[in-house]
Design a protein around this motif. Structure first.
Motif, PDB file in Angstrom:
ATOM      1  N   THR A   1       0.063  -3.941  -7.351  1.00 41.95           N
ATOM      2  CA  THR A   1      -1.402  -3.878  -7.332  1.00 41.95           C
ATOM      3  C   THR A   1      -1.988  -5.275  -7.182  1.00 41.95           C
ATOM      4  O   THR A   1      -2.946  -5.482  -6.419  1.00 41.95           O
TER       5      THR A   1
ATOM      6  N   SER B   1       0.831  -1.210   0.000  1.00 40.23           N
ATOM      7  CA  SER B   1       0.000   0.000   0.000  1.00 40.23           C
ATOM      8  C   SER B   1       0.858   1.250   0.000  1.00 40.23           C
ATOM      9  O   SER B   1       0.568   2.224  -0.712  1.00 40.23           O
ATOM     10  N   SER B   2       1.930   1.249   0.799  1.00 38.58           N
ATOM     11  CA  SER B   2       2.829   2.408   0.852  1.00 38.58           C
ATOM     12  C   SER B   2       3.453   2.664  -0.510  1.00 38.58           C
ATOM     13  O   SER B   2       3.559   3.818  -0.960  1.00 38.58           O
ATOM     14  N   TYR B   3       3.885   1.593  -1.161  1.00 40.06           N
ATOM     15  CA  TYR B   3       4.518   1.727  -2.467  1.00 40.06           C
ATOM     16  C   TYR B   3       3.541   2.292  -3.491  1.00 40.06           C
ATOM     17  O   TYR B   3       3.890   3.194  -4.270  1.00 40.06           O
ATOM     18  N   LEU B   4       2.329   1.774  -3.508  1.00 39.93           N
ATOM     19  CA  LEU B   4       1.335   2.217  -4.491  1.00 39.93           C
ATOM     20  C   LEU B   4       0.969   3.685  -4.296  1.00 39.93           C
ATOM     21  O   LEU B   4       0.867   4.451  -5.257  1.00 39.93           O
ATOM     22  N   VAL B   5       0.767   4.080  -3.034  1.00 39.95           N
ATOM     23  CA  VAL B   5       0.386   5.463  -2.741  1.00 39.95           C
ATOM     24  C   VAL B   5       1.541   6.416  -3.044  1.00 39.95           C
ATOM     25  O   VAL B   5       1.358   7.470  -3.670  1.00 39.95           O
ATOM     26  N   TYR B   6       2.745   6.052  -2.608  1.00 42.49           N
ATOM     27  CA  TYR B   6       3.913   6.925  -2.787  1.00 42.49           C
ATOM     28  C   TYR B   6       4.211   7.151  -4.267  1.00 42.49           C
ATOM     29  O   TYR B   6       4.568   8.252  -4.687  1.00 42.49           O
ATOM     30  N   ASN B   7       4.089   6.089  -5.072  1.00 41.67           N
ATOM     31  CA  ASN B   7       4.397   6.179  -6.501  1.00 41.67           C
ATOM     32  C   ASN B   7       3.181   6.532  -7.347  1.00 41.67           C
ATOM     33  O   ASN B   7       3.250   6.510  -8.580  1.00 41.67           O
ATOM     34  N   LYS B   8       2.068   6.831  -6.686  1.00 40.82           N
ATOM     35  CA  LYS B   8       0.833   7.249  -7.358  1.00 40.82           C
ATOM     36  C   LYS B   8       0.390   6.261  -8.433  1.00 40.82           C
ATOM     37  O   LYS B   8       0.009   6.629  -9.546  1.00 40.82           O
ATOM     38  N   ILE B   9       0.472   4.969  -8.070  1.00 37.32           N
ATOM     39  CA  ILE B   9       0.023   3.901  -8.963  1.00 37.32           C
ATOM     40  C   ILE B   9      -1.433   3.594  -8.637  1.00 37.32           C
ATOM     41  O   ILE B   9      -1.841   3.640  -7.470  1.00 37.32           O
ATOM     42  N   ASN B  10      -2.208   3.285  -9.669  1.00 36.75           N
ATOM     43  CA  ASN B  10      -3.625   2.972  -9.487  1.00 36.75           C
ATOM     44  C   ASN B  10      -3.801   1.909  -8.407  1.00 36.75           C
ATOM     45  O   ASN B  10      -3.440   0.755  -8.603  1.00 36.75           O
ATOM     46  N   TYR B  11      -4.363   2.313  -7.261  1.00 41.07           N
ATOM     47  CA  TYR B  11      -4.455   1.428  -6.094  1.00 41.07           C
ATOM     48  C   TYR B  11      -5.367   0.242  -6.345  1.00 41.07           C
ATOM     49  O   TYR B  11      -5.074  -0.881  -5.936  1.00 41.07           O
TER      50      TYR B  11
END
Length: 279
Positions: A172, A47-57
């Motif tokens: 994801t 979750s941290s990686y997805l949010v930090y890199n602004k990847i479609n959660y």
């Protein structure tokens, strides 16, 4: 097959080996608690990686992601359930049927073609696993059905990842799986909760770290390589278990165990090096 796919799968097998060893030490807790902690630990990273890199959660191919998550969660829960009926070694060994089911399913779901001789390699590898693990097999029909169900679902997991391919980011895919496991594991564990000892928090949370490394690298491996070539590499998990047992727990193994390990290595090498005519 890309060398990266092989490396990713080997790293995955090592991570899952460490997770299984830790789970064995924490077996005095409810299986649902271990599922919950494993999922929670992994979610911190994904979750941290997805949010930090602004990847479609949430991803874009929600049906495939949900199918992968359901198959993975079912496989995990069935595995932990089987431990109530079968010895851990037996359950882990029978779970190794997953790559074989994956290869079978890939023929129908992915339309992959398997050269007949590869089936011989699969059989050779599994015979090696049987020699390593099943010397004390205790047949329990309920446990046997449950763990085979876990292996079948594991085969579906491999195919679902391949179907998703590069349509979704690996983080994801893993994050969806862990979200569902955390939700279900957390809800069910409420009814089976055992107070956590202070010294057990780190081992329990490390389940999530090992699971995170294992799931991420397995996902990358299947995205890069063909299922029938990548999946059998999971058998290295048995070899890692042997080596860790010898190095850290003072385990000793018979000649038959060494023969089993040799069969697995031989089958893996044959499967990886074999090239059909015209390829």
């Amino acid at each position: 097959m890309p060398k990266k796919a092989i490396l990713f799968m080997i790293i995955s097998a090592l991570a899952f080996t460490l997770m299984n060893i830790t789970a064995k030490k924490m077996a005095h807790y409810s299986p649902f608690q271990m599922v919950f902690f494993r999922s929670l630990g992994t979610l911190v990273f994904t979750s941290s990686y997805l949010v930090y890199n602004k990847i479609n959660y949430w991803g874009t191919h929600k049906k495939l992601l949900f199918f992968r998550s359901i198959a993975g969660m079912t496989s995990m829960l069935l595995f932990f359930t089987s431990l109530s009926y079968l010895p851990v070694g037996t359950a882990v060994t029978l779970r190794y049927l997953s790559p074989i089911f994956a290869a079978i399913f890939s023929v129908f779901l992915i339309k992959e073609k398997i050269v007949p001789i590869r089936w011989l390699f699969f059989i050779l590898a599994f015979v090696g696993v049987l020699i390593l693990k099943l010397t004390d097999l205790q047949f329990n029909i309920i446990g046997l059905v449950v763990i085979i169900g876990s292996a079948v679902c594991g085969g579906l997991v491999y195919n679902s990842i391949k179907l998703i391919g590069d349509k979704e980011h690996p983080y994801t895919i893993v994050n969806h799986f862990m979200l569902l496991c955390a939700l279900v594991g957390g809800m069910v564990s409420i009814f089976h909760w055992k107070p956590i000892q202070s010294e057990d928090y780190i081992p329990l949370l490390s389940l999530g770290l090992y699971g995170y490394v294992g799931q991420l690298n397995m996902t990358k491996a299947f995205q890069l390589g063909e299922i029938n070539k990548v999946a059998p590499i999971k058998y290295t998990e048995a070899i890692f278990t042997l080596l860790i047992g010898i190095s850290f727990f003072g385990d000793s193994y018979s000649l038959w165990s060494l023969i089993g390990m040799g069969l697995i290595i031989t089958a893996l090498l044959l499967n990886l090096l074999f090239k059909p005519k015209g390829s």
